[in-house]
Design a protein around this motif. Structure first.
Motif, short mmCIF file in Angstrom:
data_model
loop_
_atom_site.label_atom_id
_atom_site.label_comp_id
_atom_site.label_asym_id
_atom_site.label_seq_id
_atom_site.Cartn_x
_atom_site.Cartn_y
_atom_site.Cartn_z
N MET B 1 -4.93 -10.93 -7.08
CA MET B 1 -4.78 -10.22 -5.79
C MET B 1 -5.80 -10.79 -4.80
O MET B 1 -6.71 -11.50 -5.16
CB MET B 1 -5.05 -8.74 -6.03
CG MET B 1 -4.76 -7.86 -4.86
SD MET B 1 -3.03 -7.55 -4.62
CE MET B 1 -2.62 -6.71 -6.11
N GLY B 2 -5.69 -10.43 -3.61
CA GLY B 2 -6.69 -10.88 -2.66
C GLY B 2 -6.05 -11.52 -1.46
O GLY B 2 -6.14 -11.01 -0.36
N LYS B 3 -5.39 -12.63 -1.67
CA LYS B 3 -4.73 -13.27 -0.53
C LYS B 3 -3.64 -12.34 -0.05
O LYS B 3 -3.19 -11.48 -0.78
CB LYS B 3 -4.06 -14.56 -0.99
CG LYS B 3 -4.95 -15.69 -1.30
CD LYS B 3 -4.06 -16.86 -1.69
CE LYS B 3 -4.86 -17.88 -2.44
NZ LYS B 3 -3.98 -18.93 -2.95
N LEU B 4 -3.22 -12.56 1.13
CA LEU B 4 -2.05 -11.81 1.60
C LEU B 4 -0.93 -12.79 1.89
O LEU B 4 -0.40 -12.82 2.98
CB LEU B 4 -2.41 -11.05 2.87
CG LEU B 4 -3.12 -9.73 2.68
CD1 LEU B 4 -3.42 -9.12 4.02
CD2 LEU B 4 -2.28 -8.78 1.87
N LEU B 7 2.37 -12.02 3.52
CA LEU B 7 2.46 -11.80 4.96
C LEU B 7 2.62 -13.12 5.73
O LEU B 7 2.79 -13.12 6.92
CB LEU B 7 1.19 -11.10 5.46
CG LEU B 7 1.00 -9.69 4.94
CD1 LEU B 7 -0.37 -9.16 5.34
CD2 LEU B 7 2.06 -8.76 5.48
N ARG B 8 2.49 -14.22 5.01
CA ARG B 8 2.59 -15.48 5.71
C ARG B 8 4.04 -15.76 6.08
O ARG B 8 4.93 -15.64 5.25
CB ARG B 8 2.03 -16.61 4.86
CG ARG B 8 0.58 -16.40 4.62
CD ARG B 8 -0.06 -17.65 4.12
NE ARG B 8 -1.45 -17.37 3.81
CZ ARG B 8 -2.39 -17.20 4.71
NH1 ARG B 8 -2.11 -17.29 5.99
NH2 ARG B 8 -3.63 -16.94 4.35
N PHE B 9 4.22 -16.16 7.29
CA PHE B 9 5.57 -16.30 7.80
C PHE B 9 5.96 -17.77 7.79
O PHE B 9 5.42 -18.57 8.53
CB PHE B 9 5.62 -15.77 9.23
CG PHE B 9 6.96 -15.84 9.86
CD1 PHE B 9 7.85 -14.81 9.70
CD2 PHE B 9 7.33 -16.94 10.60
CE1 PHE B 9 9.10 -14.87 10.29
CE2 PHE B 9 8.56 -17.01 11.19
CZ PHE B 9 9.45 -15.97 11.04
N ILE B 11 9.53 -20.33 7.20
CA ILE B 11 10.94 -20.43 6.84
C ILE B 11 11.16 -21.87 6.42
O ILE B 11 11.03 -22.80 7.22
CB ILE B 11 11.85 -20.08 8.03
CG1 ILE B 11 11.64 -18.62 8.39
CG2 ILE B 11 13.31 -20.34 7.69
CD1 ILE B 11 12.44 -18.20 9.58
N ARG B 12 11.40 -22.07 5.18
CA ARG B 12 11.58 -23.44 4.71
C ARG B 12 12.32 -23.38 3.38
O ARG B 12 12.12 -22.46 2.61
CB ARG B 12 10.20 -24.08 4.54
CG ARG B 12 10.26 -25.51 4.16
CD ARG B 12 9.45 -26.35 5.10
NE ARG B 12 9.52 -27.75 4.68
CZ ARG B 12 8.95 -28.72 5.32
NH1 ARG B 12 8.27 -28.49 6.38
NH2 ARG B 12 9.07 -29.96 4.90
N PRO B 18 5.19 -24.54 2.21
CA PRO B 18 4.58 -23.22 2.23
C PRO B 18 5.67 -22.19 1.96
O PRO B 18 6.71 -22.22 2.60
CB PRO B 18 4.08 -23.07 3.66
CG PRO B 18 4.21 -24.39 4.28
CD PRO B 18 5.14 -25.20 3.48
N VAL B 76 -5.98 -2.44 -1.95
CA VAL B 76 -5.08 -3.55 -2.29
C VAL B 76 -5.49 -4.90 -1.69
O VAL B 76 -5.12 -5.94 -2.21
CB VAL B 76 -3.61 -3.25 -1.90
CG1 VAL B 76 -3.01 -2.26 -2.85
CG2 VAL B 76 -3.48 -2.82 -0.47
N VAL B 77 -6.23 -4.89 -0.61
CA VAL B 77 -6.58 -6.20 -0.01
C VAL B 77 -8.09 -6.38 0.18
O VAL B 77 -8.52 -7.32 0.84
CB VAL B 77 -5.87 -6.42 1.35
CG1 VAL B 77 -4.39 -6.54 1.18
CG2 VAL B 77 -6.23 -5.34 2.34
N TYR B 81 -10.63 -6.79 4.75
CA TYR B 81 -9.27 -6.86 5.31
C TYR B 81 -8.71 -5.44 5.49
O TYR B 81 -8.03 -5.15 6.47
CB TYR B 81 -8.34 -7.62 4.37
CG TYR B 81 -8.46 -9.12 4.39
CD1 TYR B 81 -9.55 -9.75 4.97
CD2 TYR B 81 -7.46 -9.91 3.83
CE1 TYR B 81 -9.66 -11.13 4.97
CE2 TYR B 81 -7.56 -11.29 3.83
CZ TYR B 81 -8.66 -11.89 4.40
OH TYR B 81 -8.75 -13.26 4.40
N ILE B 85 -7.14 -4.02 8.85
CA ILE B 85 -5.70 -3.78 8.96
C ILE B 85 -5.42 -2.32 9.30
O ILE B 85 -4.58 -2.02 10.16
CB ILE B 85 -4.98 -4.19 7.65
CG1 ILE B 85 -5.03 -5.71 7.49
CG2 ILE B 85 -3.53 -3.72 7.63
CD1 ILE B 85 -4.52 -6.21 6.17
#
Lengths: 502, 213
Positions: B1-4, B7-9, B11-12, B18, B76-77, B81, B85
């Motif tokens: 856990m840790g990264k989010l 949430l990274r946007f 489209i590929r 990524p 959770v984060v 963060y 948030i």
């Protein structure tokens, strides 16, 4: 004597006056910093947007670094470029492109390590430079923007102190009232509810902008003017290469990256730097992003054979270093990915509206007192819509004709301000420049699509183009709303005059 | 856990790219609950503050829910963060509520009321400009000197590690600078903050002089 924490009317009046003085002193510059900062939230996306067709690939083999270093060194020697280090951007989720930088040369790198085309992010760099230095020389611009950050913090504080009914009015939003009441409610609600964001941005901005000034002052007073000594309180000293150091093989990138995988498997690699590549004394630094931490990153130093020299320790231990290095991500909104960027973008727009409504309140109050500042009203309106227009126009002219963006931006802003001082009406400038901004935003997308084709609507380009189109749509909605209200007004007055003439 | 990364946007569709990384389902449950707490907290404060008279139960419930939301996100984060948030969500949520509930005008724009008043005579205007210029100069110069000197004092005399004194000094500098600006801009008697800040600056300068390297 009765003690009360409730502010007296005189105190509130003084605070309001002080708030006005501060706001008016920096209005246009603060607005430019806010508008450019709001767009610069998507800095990474705009960089990728400018060269939309470049290769994006997160998987790079260590041998690619080896070949790229050899080719970059050869290129630098061929072009007589002086350098003492080679820097790579390791493909990561923010910038999934492998690039190499040696001296002033910056190139993309293919998956096999061969050098590709030049890295050119001129427009994005203009936008960021506008935000952090107002396109002035760095030594002047950065402290000036830092000073604007302090002024902004003072504005927020005096604004909150000037607000005695902060709880009672927290949800009061009277847009049907008079023009002044509308602007006051808009200004106060945005100012109060978004104040944590505004304060965080102002203080971190001031901190970042003025840190150089503070470093000079501390160095001058305590370290005989040695600014590097101050810098090394926070950052590890860079190694110094001996003159004519003998040549030796390049570092063992495979071993270094394998070591990184063992030492910090959860940290995302972002940068790799080789100091004095191919010379005795060469060292390798790898930067990472640390999960759950706001710090800008962590840095690991390696010997050329892959053995770890040390971990710099920004993400753990010294709380002061952690605080300092957390200011950047907090200011840029570069944590937690895309939703936080959207939140920063929206709150940034709110900050722009806050600045505009603040000046509008002052102008309306002057008008109501029978002392209208008509020329100033026109100039202000030309700047309110002219500055976003000038930014969008600079993107179009840069993409289409490679015209330097700073010249287009400042030229357009100054010309509009001067012309508005002598001609037109407030409503006329508002509608004209709103229309022009919509056109420029749409044109930016059209020009981009004509250059990059289908690449304009994938990855980061999709985000950047969506930002332009959403700005255009938002302004178009505001134009439509104004037009409908004016039409209703014209209709009501024509009915009124028809009834009156009977 | 840790990264989010969820949430990274991006489209590929190519495999080496990524990509959206999915988090464990517990993450979505806690984060979802924390978001619900945020909006419930805002709604509770809204209902408390719109009613006449004190509404301690609704108010405390509202603040409590907002606090719970921050705890939820932090779980959770991570705290750094999580608090950021949760705060962003409160701001966006409250402003969205205002936009939805605001009474947007639909008819023609109202005519502005004009208050009585005549333009100030030119002598008064000149005086106003002079005062304004003086105040502007005071705001620009004195808080700058006071802020920087306060930071230097902190760096020179606080009893902690060098890095803590450096970063602490920078924060002290920004805070004193800000407070001094507010004082200079809001005090009707400009002489008062000017004298106060000047004395502070001179005294700080005298204290710092022997420490100069």
């Amino acid at each position: 004597m009765k003690f009360s924490l409730k502010p007296t009317p005189a105190f509130v009046r003084d605070m309001t006056d002080g708030h006005s003085v501060l706001g008016l002193a920096v209005s246009t510059l603060l607005y430019i910093v806010c508008v450019s900062g709001t767009l610069a939230v998507f800095y990474n996306e705009f960089e990728r947007w400018e060269q939309a067709s470049e290769l994006e690939n997160l998987e790079v083999s260590p041998s690619a670094y080896q070949l790229a270093t050899e080719q970059a060194v050869a290129l630098a020697k061929e072009e007589k470029e002086e350098f003492d280090s080679i820097k790579f951007t390791i493909p990561n989720t923010d910038m999934p492109r492998l690039t190499v930088e040696v001296g002033d040369i910056e190139r993309y790198v293919a998956a096999d390590g061969s050098l590709l085309g030049k890295v050119e992010h001129e427009w994005t760099h203009f936008l960021a430079y506008l935000h952090f230095a107002l396109n002035l020389p760095l030594g002047l611009g950065v402290p000036l923007v830092g000073l604007i950050g302090v002024l902004m913090a003072a504005l927020i504080l005096s604004g909150l102190l000037a607000h005695p009914k902060i709880i009672k009015d927290a949800f009061s939003f009277r847009l049907t009232g008079s023009k002044r009441l509308q602007q006051v409610d808009l200004h106060n609600r945005l100012g109060v509810w978004a104040s944590p964001f505004h304060l965080a941005i102002a203080i971190t901005g001031a901190f970042i902008g003025l840190s150089q000034v503070a470093a000079f002052a501390i160095a001058g007073l305590f370290f005989d003017g040695d600014t590097e000594r101050v810098e090394h309180i926070l950052y590890r000293e860079h190694p110094i290469m001996e003159e004519n150091a003998p040549e030796m093989p390049l570092p063992d990138f495979a071993e270094i990256l394998a070591q990184m995988e063992r030492i910090a498997p959860n940290e995302e690699r972002t940068k790799l730097e080789v100091a004095f590549p191919g010379r005795e004394g060469q060292v390798v630094e790898i930067w990472t992003r640390v999960p759950e931490k706001l710090v800008w990153g962590e840095r690991y130093h390696f010997n050329p054979d892959g053995s770890l020299i040390e971990k710099e320790g920004w993400s753990e231990g010294d709380a002061a270093k952690q605080v300092y290095l957390s200011t950047f991500r907090l200011h840029f909104g570069h944590f937690s990915g895309f939703p936080v960027k959207i939140a920063y973008f929206l709150l940034g727009i709110g900050m722009c509206v806050l600045v505009v409504s603040g000046i509008n309140i002052w102008l309306v109050r002057k008008r109501q007192r029978g002392q209208p500042a008509k020329r100033l009203e026109r100039v202000w309106m030309a700047q309110v819509w002219g500055i976003p227009f000038a930014i969008a126009l600079s993107a179009v002219t840069y993409l289409a004709f490679a015209v330097p963006a700073a010249q287009v931006f400042w030229g357009t802003t100054v010309v509009l301000s001067v012309v508005a001082a002598f001609a037109g009406t407030v409503a006329g400038w508002s509608m004209l420049l709103r229309g022009a901004t919509i056109a420029a935003c749409v044109l930016a997308v059209i020009v981009h699509t004509s250059i990059f084709g289908a690449d304009s609507f994938v990855h980061a380009s999709l985000v950047a183009n969506a930002v332009w189109l959403l700005i255009a749509a938002g302004i178009a909605a505001s134009c439509l709303y104004t037009w409908v209200r004016r039409r209703d007004g014209a209709f009501a007055s024509s009915v009124g005059s028809a009834v009156g003439s009977r | 856990m840790g990264k989010l990364p969820f949430l990274r946007f991006t489209i590929r569709w190519e495999p080496k790219s990524p990509s959206v990384i999915f988090m464990p389902s517990s993450f979505y449950i806690v984060a979802g609950l924390a978001s619900i707490f945020t909006f419930a907290g805002i709604a509770s404060l809204y209902s408390a503050w719109l009613r006449s008279g004190p509404q301690p139960l609704r108010s405390w419930l509202g603040w409590g829910l907002l606090l719970l939301s921050a705890f939820g996100w932090s779980a959770v984060v991570g705290v750094e963060y999580g608090v950021s948030i949760a705060t962003l969500l409160v701001m966006i949520g409250a402003l969205s509520l205002l936009a939805i509930k605001g009474d947007w005008p639909s008819g023609p724009p109202r005519q502005e009321k004009k208050r009585t008043g005549s333009p100030a005579p030119s002598e008064a205007l000149l005086q106003l400009w002079l005062r304004g210029t003086l105040r502007f100069l005071a705001i620009a110069l004195l808080p700058t000197a006071s802020g920087l000197l306060a930071g230097l004092l902190y760096f020179g005399f606080a009893s902690s590690g060098e890095s803590a004194r450096l970063v602490g000094g920078a924060f002290v500098s920004v805070i004193v600078w800000t407070l001094a600006m507010v004082w200079c801009s809001a005090d009707r008697k400009l002489l008062r903050p000017s004298a106060g800040l000047l004395i502070f600056s001179l005294a700080s300068g005298l204290v710092l002089m022997p420490t100069a390297a």
